[in-house]
Design a protein around this motif. Structure first.
Motif, PDB file in Angstrom:
ATOM      1  N   VAL A   1      16.649  16.618  24.921  1.00  0.00           N
ATOM      2  CA  VAL A   1      17.039  16.334  26.307  1.00  0.00           C
ATOM      3  C   VAL A   1      18.040  15.179  26.315  1.00  0.00           C
ATOM      4  N   THR A   2      19.208  15.395  26.897  1.00  0.00           N
ATOM      5  CA  THR A   2      20.299  14.420  26.827  1.00  0.00           C
ATOM      6  C   THR A   2      19.967  13.102  27.504  1.00  0.00           C
ATOM      7  N   THR A   3      19.128  13.129  28.518  1.00  0.00           N
ATOM      8  CA  THR A   3      18.764  11.886  29.218  1.00  0.00           C
ATOM      9  C   THR A   3      17.601  11.178  28.548  1.00  0.00           C
ATOM     10  N   CYS A   4      17.091  11.748  27.460  1.00  0.00           N
ATOM     11  CA  CYS A   4      15.938  11.151  26.771  1.00  0.00           C
ATOM     12  C   CYS A   4      16.320  10.653  25.372  1.00  0.00           C
ATOM     13  N   LYS A   5      16.574  11.574  24.475  1.00  0.00           N
ATOM     14  CA  LYS A   5      16.949  11.271  23.080  1.00  0.00           C
ATOM     15  C   LYS A   5      15.940  10.360  22.370  1.00  0.00           C
ATOM     16  N   GLN A   6      14.689  10.417  22.820  1.00  0.00           N
ATOM     17  CA  GLN A   6      13.652   9.573  22.216  1.00  0.00           C
ATOM     18  C   GLN A   6      13.373   9.991  20.780  1.00  0.00           C
ATOM     19  N   LEU A   7      13.234   9.010  19.899  1.00  0.00           N
ATOM     20  CA  LEU A   7      12.895   9.289  18.500  1.00  0.00           C
ATOM     21  C   LEU A   7      11.390   9.518  18.429  1.00  0.00           C
TER      22      LEU A   7
ATOM     23  N   CYS B   1      10.277  15.775  22.595  1.00  0.00           N
ATOM     24  CA  CYS B   1       9.200  14.785  22.508  1.00  0.00           C
ATOM     25  C   CYS B   1       8.015  15.295  23.315  1.00  0.00           C
ATOM     26  N   LYS B   2       6.935  14.521  23.331  1.00  0.00           N
ATOM     27  CA  LYS B   2       5.719  14.946  24.019  1.00  0.00           C
ATOM     28  C   LYS B   2       5.906  15.031  25.529  1.00  0.00           C
ATOM     29  N   ASP B   3       6.927  14.381  26.068  1.00  0.00           N
ATOM     30  CA  ASP B   3       7.151  14.398  27.519  1.00  0.00           C
ATOM     31  C   ASP B   3       7.994  15.584  27.971  1.00  0.00           C
ATOM     32  N   HIS B   4       8.702  16.239  27.025  1.00  0.00           N
ATOM     33  CA  HIS B   4       9.631  17.299  27.419  1.00  0.00           C
ATOM     34  C   HIS B   4       9.415  18.613  26.673  1.00  0.00           C
TER      35      HIS B   4
ATOM     36  N   SER C   1       7.185  21.025  27.248  1.00  0.00           N
ATOM     37  CA  SER C   1       6.822  22.183  28.077  1.00  0.00           C
ATOM     38  C   SER C   1       8.088  22.876  28.586  1.00  0.00           C
ATOM     39  N   LEU C   2       7.968  24.179  28.886  1.00  0.00           N
ATOM     40  CA  LEU C   2       9.119  24.977  29.316  1.00  0.00           C
ATOM     41  C   LEU C   2       9.775  24.405  30.567  1.00  0.00           C
ATOM     42  N   ASP C   3       8.950  23.978  31.517  1.00  0.00           N
ATOM     43  CA  ASP C   3       9.492  23.450  32.771  1.00  0.00           C
ATOM     44  C   ASP C   3      10.150  22.088  32.583  1.00  0.00           C
ATOM     45  N   ALA C   4       9.592  21.274  31.663  1.00  0.00           N
ATOM     46  CA  ALA C   4      10.088  19.905  31.501  1.00  0.00           C
ATOM     47  C   ALA C   4      11.521  19.854  30.984  1.00  0.00           C
ATOM     48  N   HIS C   5      11.925  20.870  30.188  1.00  0.00           N
ATOM     49  CA  HIS C   5      13.299  20.847  29.678  1.00  0.00           C
ATOM     50  C   HIS C   5      14.114  22.063  30.143  1.00  0.00           C
ATOM     51  N   ASN C   6      13.636  22.721  31.217  1.00  0.00           N
ATOM     52  CA  ASN C   6      14.357  23.879  31.770  1.00  0.00           C
ATOM     53  C   ASN C   6      14.718  24.880  30.678  1.00  0.00           C
ATOM     54  N   CYS C   7      13.694  25.317  29.973  1.00  0.00           N
ATOM     55  CA  CYS C   7      13.892  26.162  28.786  1.00  0.00           C
ATOM     56  C   CYS C   7      14.654  27.451  29.119  1.00  0.00           C
TER      57      CYS C   7
END
Length: 270
Positions: free
Chosen positions: A13-19, A34-37, A39-45
């Motif tokens: 996710v471009t707004t996240c980029k968390q390691l 990452c664990k926050d993104h 799910s399918l909905d969280a990253h607009n799969c």
């Protein structure tokens, strides 16, 4: 000390980029999240790995297995195949009754020899005083109602079962492996006996080898007759008839041989 620059992956996710040191690969698009993104909905799969019907994964090596029950979206990390219809199901729908298996056959009438054997063993128990005497249906039902009020205060079970479906039993546990004699557990009236057995084994952390051919089987037994309860029978059906079970009453759980139809010395358990 040198930094571990090659450990972990960055979220796509471009707004996240968390390691993330435990990144998750999406089954739908094969991207890393990452664990926050994850799910399918969280990253607009884009769900490009799925077919148009949303069921079949194009990858030849799936990382999870979708339940094929039409009303279920659960996935399992390992394949759970119905040995009768050869379809994938989740833990909740793995029994034939739960997924309305196309290969499910109506319960056959027991063979004459087996029926005669049950009759002989039951008669023997009655002669030895192993079956309760002088307790009619009405008094047994009343006693179960009184016990039920106490049970509801400390019973354990699946909290997702609606109150109107809950059936409470004092489950008499196997004598050889349990420090507790009884455990109060509630079940759904829509469950099969096989699923009830699995639930007790899960709650009490009992060894459950019912899917292994030559192992001892966990079975539930009627507290009065000692007869084995059919694994494919629905719990609601056993609350009716000449010798019904009562919510608030007892059932007996024991390890037995696969061909066991009646439990000996029933009164020793109660």
């Amino acid at each position: 000390m040198a930094e571990l620059v090659h450990v972990g992956k960055h979220c796509t996710v471009t707004t996240c980029k968390q390691l993330d040191f435990l990144p998750i690969v999406c089954n739908g698009c094969s991207q890393i999240f990452c664990k926050d993104h994850y799910s399918l909905d969280a990253h607009n799969c884009s769900q490009e790995n799925f077919s148009k019907d949303g069921c079949t994964i194009t990858s030849t090596d799936p990382t999870s297995y979708e339940c094929t029950h039409p009303d279920c979206t659960n996935r399992e990390l390992i394949p759970i195949l119905c040995e009768h219809c050869n379809k994938h199901f989740c833990l909740s729908h793995r029994h034939q009754q739960e997924h309305s298996c196309v290969m499910l056959k109506e319960k056959e009438v027991p063979m004459a020899k087996t029926a005669e054997l049950v009759k002989q063993i039951t008669a023997s128990h009655q002669a030895k005083g192993n079956v309760k005497k002088g307790v009619g249906k009405k008094s047994a039902k009343t006693a179960a109602k009184v016990a039920l009020m106490k049970m509801k205060m400390h019973a354990v079970g699946d909290k997702g079962i609606p109150q109107v479906e809950r059936i409470y039993f004092s489950v008499v546990l196997p004598r050889a492996c349990c420090s507790e004699k009884n455990k109060t557990i509630f079940f759904s009236s829509n469950w099969s006996i096989g699923r009830c057995v699995d639930k007790v084994a899960e709650v009490m952390r009992l060894k459950n080898d019912n899917n292994i051919a030559n192992a001892k089987k966990l079975r539930l037994f009627h507290p009065d007759t000692g007869e084995s309860l059919a694994m494919d029978a629905k719990l609601a059906s056993l609350l009716l008839g000449d010798m019904p079970l009562y919510s608030g009453g007892f059932v007996i759980l024991e390890y037995v041989d696969n061909d066991c139809v009646v439990l000996d010395n029933v009164q020793d358990y109660l």
